[in-house]
Design an enzyme around this catalytic site. Structure first.
Site, mmCIF file in Angstrom:
data_model
loop_
_atom_site.group_PDB
_atom_site.id
_atom_site.type_symbol
_atom_site.label_atom_id
_atom_site.label_comp_id
_atom_site.label_asym_id
_atom_site.label_seq_id
_atom_site.Cartn_x
_atom_site.Cartn_y
_atom_site.Cartn_z
ATOM 1 N N ALA A 1 -3.882 1.261 8.580
ATOM 2 C CA ALA A 1 -5.339 1.350 8.735
ATOM 3 C C ALA A 1 -5.710 2.486 9.672
ATOM 4 O O ALA A 1 -6.678 3.215 9.447
ATOM 5 C CB ALA A 1 -5.889 0.029 9.267
ATOM 6 N N LYS B 1 0.796 -1.231 0.000
ATOM 7 C CA LYS B 1 0.000 0.000 0.000
ATOM 8 C C LYS B 1 0.835 1.291 0.000
ATOM 9 O O LYS B 1 0.415 2.298 -0.555
ATOM 10 C CB LYS B 1 -0.958 0.018 1.194
ATOM 11 C CG LYS B 1 -2.144 -0.914 1.042
ATOM 12 C CD LYS B 1 -3.099 -0.723 2.208
ATOM 13 C CE LYS B 1 -4.394 -1.483 1.993
ATOM 14 N NZ LYS B 1 -5.407 -1.133 2.987
ATOM 15 N N ASP C 1 -10.132 3.604 1.944
ATOM 16 C CA ASP C 1 -10.316 2.946 3.245
ATOM 17 C C ASP C 1 -11.085 3.826 4.235
ATOM 18 O O ASP C 1 -11.976 3.351 4.941
ATOM 19 C CB ASP C 1 -8.962 2.558 3.860
ATOM 20 C CG ASP C 1 -8.396 1.277 3.253
ATOM 21 O OD1 ASP C 1 -9.193 0.456 2.751
ATOM 22 O OD2 ASP C 1 -7.165 1.101 3.277
#
Length: 277
Positions: free
Chosen positions: A137, A70, A107
């Protein structure tokens, strides 16, 4: 008459066999009668750029990016959205007609949409949020929570230095709490989020004391295997409102599917069932 190319998309990570994204996107392709395919691809870091530059020539319209690529994709992409820059990671790539790779991060959007769908009366401005974890995250969740008006975010991470780095980056609405005090910070929180992998199948349990939680607090866990983690089960028993992590995965997929295939899919019970198959 030239035949229209069949649009292809993929999820790229290493490992990637556990990903539920192929089930979700394949369900939507079928539902909307789109003659496309979405496949998992296990790609090593050294091959990532080569693969990404080749895929558009093979009919791919875009890909999802998962762990551990990512952050690295931001070095490869030609265009990066502001939110992907802010988060420091991308989970969605769009292969443009001019050959450029466009990187985005959905996200945070997925996280908020999941809460709005499953806890419609949730008010982000009702009080501080308590966040466990400081990884990729967490960055997506922090930027999304700040955007919707959460007044303060308390962060506890096992390695404090990573939480301190987030405060430096995201500013004065971030308060860093020592990991040993993680249970205490929940007493003041209107929203509690676990962004760590603790409590996931095959990972160590989340051992943070939960007796500080009180009725009415919204508790959500990004872990969705198991669907009901110990955090969610105990929070539910204490009268908290709980939202599982599967919805975030479903909702983050919506903008990507729309960009690639030109249709905005619905996150409904059939989508959820497809992901759990």
């Amino acid at each position: 008459m030239t035949e229209k190319k069949i649009p292809l998309a993929a999820v790229i990570g290493s490992p990637v066999a556990h990903s539920k994204s192929p089930q979700i996107h394949s369900h939507w392709l079928k539902t909307h009668g789109i003659p496309g395919y979405y496949v998992p691809m296990d790609v090593a870091a050294d091959d990532l750029e080569n693969v990404l530059r080749t895929l558009p020539k093979m009919g791919f319209v875009g890909v999802n990016i998962t762990v551990p690529h990512k952050e690295k994709v931001l070095e490869i992409a030609d265009l990066i959205t502001d939110r992907a820059t802010l988060i420091g990671a991308a989970n969605t790539l769009i292969f443009r007609k001019d050959g450029k790779i466009h990187a985005d991060n959905t996200d945070g959007v997925g996280f908020i949409q999941n809460l709005r769908q499953n806890a419609p009366d949730w008010n982000p401005k009702a009080g501080p949020a308590a966040l466990l974890g400081a990884g990729g995250a967490a960055r997506a969740v922090i930027s999304a929570l700040l955007e919707v008006g959460v007044p303060e975010i308390m962060i506890a991470n096992r390695t404090r230095v990573r939480a301190d780095a987030l405060k430096t980056e995201f500013g004065k609405r971030i308060v860093v709490v020592d990991w040993v005090q993680a249970g205490n910070m929940m007493e003041d929180a209107a929203t509690v989020v676990n962004t760590t992998a603790l409590g996931m199948m095959g990972k160590p349990p989340l051992r943070v004391p939960l007796d500080g939680l009180h009725k009415g607090t919204l508790v959500t866990d990004l872990v969705y295997a198991p669907l009901k983690t110990r955090l969610l089960a105990e929070a539910e028993a204490l009268g908290c409102q709980t939202v599982d992590g599967l919805g975030m995965l479903l909702h983050q997929a919506v903008p990507a599917f729309e960009r690639w295939f030109g249709v905005r899919p619905e996150v409904d019970s059939a989508t959820r069932a497809a992901a759990l198959r």
